[in-house]
Structures are given as C-alpha cells and as structure tokens.
Design a protein around this motif. Structure first.
Motif, PDB file in Angstrom:
ATOM      1  N   MET A  75      11.171  23.850  59.958  1.00 14.89           N
ATOM      2  CA  MET A  75      12.341  24.432  59.803  1.00 14.89           C
ATOM      3  C   MET A  75      12.095  26.042  59.640  1.00 14.89           C
ATOM      4  SD  MET A  75      15.293  23.651  57.090  1.00 14.89           S
ATOM      5  CE  MET A  75      16.615  24.898  56.602  1.00 14.89           C
ATOM      6  N   GLU A  76      12.934  26.868  60.576  1.00 10.08           N
ATOM      7  CA  GLU A  76      12.730  28.233  60.531  1.00 10.08           C
ATOM      8  C   GLU A  76      13.963  28.923  59.712  1.00 10.08           C
ATOM      9  OE1 GLU A  76      12.376  31.746  63.933  1.00 10.08           O
ATOM     10  OE2 GLU A  76      12.198  29.762  64.576  1.00 10.08           O
ATOM     11  N   VAL A  77      13.518  29.973  58.906  1.00 14.34           N
ATOM     12  CA  VAL A  77      14.563  30.651  58.180  1.00 14.34           C
ATOM     13  C   VAL A  77      14.746  31.812  58.608  1.00 14.34           C
ATOM     14  CG1 VAL A  77      15.480  31.312  55.887  1.00 14.34           C
ATOM     15  CG2 VAL A  77      14.276  29.145  56.111  1.00 14.34           C
ATOM     16  N   ILE A  78      15.801  32.509  58.998  1.00 10.30           N
ATOM     17  CA  ILE A  78      16.332  33.811  59.476  1.00 10.30           C
ATOM     18  C   ILE A  78      17.164  34.481  58.528  1.00 10.30           C
ATOM     19  CG2 ILE A  78      17.068  34.855  61.263  1.00 10.30           C
ATOM     20  CD1 ILE A  78      16.271  32.716  63.240  1.00 10.30           C
ATOM     21  N   ALA A  79      16.644  35.560  58.199  1.00  6.28           N
ATOM     22  CA  ALA A  79      17.464  36.473  57.162  1.00  6.28           C
ATOM     23  C   ALA A  79      18.308  37.611  57.801  1.00  6.28           C
ATOM     24  CB  ALA A  79      16.605  36.832  56.134  1.00  6.28           C
ATOM     25  N   ILE A  80      19.653  37.789  57.469  1.00  8.45           N
ATOM     26  CA  ILE A  80      20.402  38.534  58.333  1.00  8.45           C
ATOM     27  C   ILE A  80      21.256  39.420  57.096  1.00  8.45           C
ATOM     28  CG2 ILE A  80      20.525  37.880  60.380  1.00  8.45           C
ATOM     29  CD1 ILE A  80      23.260  36.840  59.800  1.00  8.45           C
ATOM     30  N   ALA A  81      21.427  40.703  57.203  1.00  6.19           N
ATOM     31  CA  ALA A  81      22.310  41.195  56.264  1.00  6.19           C
ATOM     32  C   ALA A  81      23.582  40.702  56.158  1.00  6.19           C
ATOM     33  CB  ALA A  81      22.456  42.770  56.693  1.00  6.19           C
ATOM     34  N   SER A 138      26.477  42.164  55.858  1.00 11.25           N
ATOM     35  CA  SER A 138      27.387  42.889  56.544  1.00 11.25           C
ATOM     36  C   SER A 138      27.522  42.366  58.113  1.00 11.25           C
ATOM     37  CB  SER A 138      27.189  44.449  56.471  1.00 11.25           C
ATOM     38  OG  SER A 138      25.815  44.532  57.088  1.00 11.25           O
ATOM     39  N   ALA A 139      26.116  42.180  58.625  1.00 11.46           N
ATOM     40  CA  ALA A 139      25.969  41.545  59.717  1.00 11.46           C
ATOM     41  C   ALA A 139      26.647  40.083  60.050  1.00 11.46           C
ATOM     42  CB  ALA A 139      24.651  41.350  60.244  1.00 11.46           C
ATOM     43  N   LEU A 140      26.677  39.427  58.909  1.00 15.66           N
ATOM     44  CA  LEU A 140      27.139  38.054  58.888  1.00 15.66           C
ATOM     45  C   LEU A 140      28.782  38.021  58.732  1.00 15.66           C
ATOM     46  CD1 LEU A 140      26.816  34.924  58.679  1.00 15.66           C
ATOM     47  CD2 LEU A 140      26.752  35.139  56.137  1.00 15.66           C
ATOM     48  N   ASP A 141      29.108  38.881  58.000  1.00 15.06           N
ATOM     49  CA  ASP A 141      30.636  39.238  57.867  1.00 15.06           C
ATOM     50  C   ASP A 141      31.143  39.652  59.254  1.00 15.06           C
ATOM     51  OD1 ASP A 141      30.502  38.378  55.283  1.00 15.06           O
ATOM     52  OD2 ASP A 141      30.360  40.416  54.470  1.00 15.06           O
ATOM     53  N   GLY A 142      30.416  40.405  59.904  1.00 13.72           N
ATOM     54  CA  GLY A 142      30.950  40.883  61.002  1.00 13.72           C
ATOM     55  C   GLY A 142      31.076  39.952  62.308  1.00 13.72           C
ATOM     56  N   MET A 143      30.045  38.905  62.141  1.00 13.68           N
ATOM     57  CA  MET A 143      29.956  37.788  63.098  1.00 13.68           C
ATOM     58  C   MET A 143      31.197  36.917  62.796  1.00 13.68           C
ATOM     59  SD  MET A 143      26.100  36.988  64.105  1.00 13.68           S
ATOM     60  CE  MET A 143      25.599  36.909  62.321  1.00 13.68           C
ATOM     61  N   THR A 144      31.479  36.667  61.583  1.00 15.78           N
ATOM     62  CA  THR A 144      32.473  35.906  61.115  1.00 15.78           C
ATOM     63  C   THR A 144      33.676  36.218  61.444  1.00 15.78           C
ATOM     64  OG1 THR A 144      31.198  35.006  59.322  1.00 15.78           O
ATOM     65  CG2 THR A 144      33.385  34.568  59.039  1.00 15.78           C
ATOM     66  N   ASN A 145      33.931  37.542  61.319  1.00 14.10           N
ATOM     67  CA  ASN A 145      35.215  38.250  61.823  1.00 14.10           C
ATOM     68  C   ASN A 145      35.135  38.061  63.381  1.00 14.10           C
ATOM     69  OD1 ASN A 145      36.006  38.806  59.158  1.00 14.10           O
ATOM     70  ND2 ASN A 145      35.033  40.914  59.312  1.00 14.10           N
ATOM     71  N   ASP A 146      34.360  38.347  64.120  1.00 16.08           N
ATOM     72  CA  ASP A 146      34.485  38.256  65.608  1.00 16.08           C
ATOM     73  C   ASP A 146      34.800  36.803  65.766  1.00 16.08           C
ATOM     74  OD1 ASP A 146      33.733  40.709  65.651  1.00 16.08           O
ATOM     75  OD2 ASP A 146      31.753  40.510  66.331  1.00 16.08           O
ATOM     76  N   ILE A 147      34.172  35.772  65.529  1.00 15.30           N
ATOM     77  CA  ILE A 147      34.568  34.410  65.405  1.00 15.30           C
ATOM     78  C   ILE A 147      36.025  34.095  65.090  1.00 15.30           C
ATOM     79  CG2 ILE A 147      33.950  32.051  64.934  1.00 15.30           C
ATOM     80  CD1 ILE A 147      31.070  32.699  64.785  1.00 15.30           C
ATOM     81  N   LYS A 148      36.473  34.591  64.139  1.00 12.55           N
ATOM     82  CA  LYS A 148      37.759  34.350  63.618  1.00 12.55           C
ATOM     83  C   LYS A 148      38.867  34.948  64.684  1.00 12.55           C
ATOM     84  CE  LYS A 148      37.216  33.866  58.774  1.00 12.55           C
ATOM     85  NZ  LYS A 148      37.506  34.472  57.412  1.00 12.55           N
ATOM     86  N   GLU A 149      38.508  36.068  65.248  1.00 13.20           N
ATOM     87  CA  GLU A 149      39.242  36.727  66.288  1.00 13.20           C
ATOM     88  C   GLU A 149      39.239  35.799  67.689  1.00 13.20           C
ATOM     89  OE1 GLU A 149      38.187  40.992  66.924  1.00 13.20           O
ATOM     90  OE2 GLU A 149      38.217  41.431  64.793  1.00 13.20           O
TER      91      GLU A 149
END
Length: 103
Positions: A1-7, A9-20
């Motif tokens: 299993m590979e773990v990727i860490a992101i900031a 703020s980047a996760l929140d930005g992607m979440t907002n984009d998906i909601k839009e």
C-alpha cells in the motif's frame, strides 16, 4: 500500500472543485430531466419489434419523414407517442399517398 501525503489546503481545493462539478452536473440534468420524464424514448430495435417491421422499413419511414426521430451519439431515438400515432394511422407502407406502392 502506497501512502501519499498532500497539504490540507490542496485537499480542500480538490474537494471544492469536486463539489462544484457535482453542482454543475446536477443543474444540467435537472434542466433536461423534464424532457425525458414526459416521454418514453425508443431505439431502433424497440421500434422494429413494436411495429413488426425490418430495420430497412424503419429507415424508409425516416427517409420519407413518416416517423420523426432524434439522434444522440450516432444513435436514433423515437418518441413512443410518435410510434403509437403511426401504428394507429396504420402502417403507411402500401399506400400511394406517400410514395409507397405494393408491386
């Protein structure tokens, strides 16, 4: 299993984009839903089976303008009400009024 860490703020930005995108998709489908809910649409095979005709005869009906259709992604669809109206009028295949003759 590979773990990727992101900031965060980047996760929140992607979440907002998906909601839009989800909101845009929902608004687009709501715009066209009444069109499809009002009428049942049939494809070529369903119309041929319902009318007991061949695909070639169906093509002739389309060419002569006897059966209206809509094209979506290279596939033809027919309103159930249009097919029923043609059936009630009697299949127009062997009449002289519309250019068909039985020879």
């Amino acid at each position: 299993m590979e773990v990727i860490a992101i900031a965060k703020s980047a996760l929140d930005g992607m979440t907002n984009d998906i909601k839009e995108l989800l909101e845009l998709t929902e608004s687009a489908t709501q715009k066209y839903t009444p069109i499809f809910n009002e009428e049942k649409w049939l494809d070529n095979q369903e119309v041929c089976l319902m009318m007991n005709i061949t695909k070639r005869t169906l093509q002739t009906y389309k060419d002569k303008g006897l059966l209206p259709y809509s094209k979506l992604n290279r596939k033809n669809y027919y309103k159930l009400s249009d097919v029923q109206a043609l059936l009630q009028a009697g299949q127009p295949y062997n009449t002289n009024d519309n250019g068909f003759t039985d020879k």
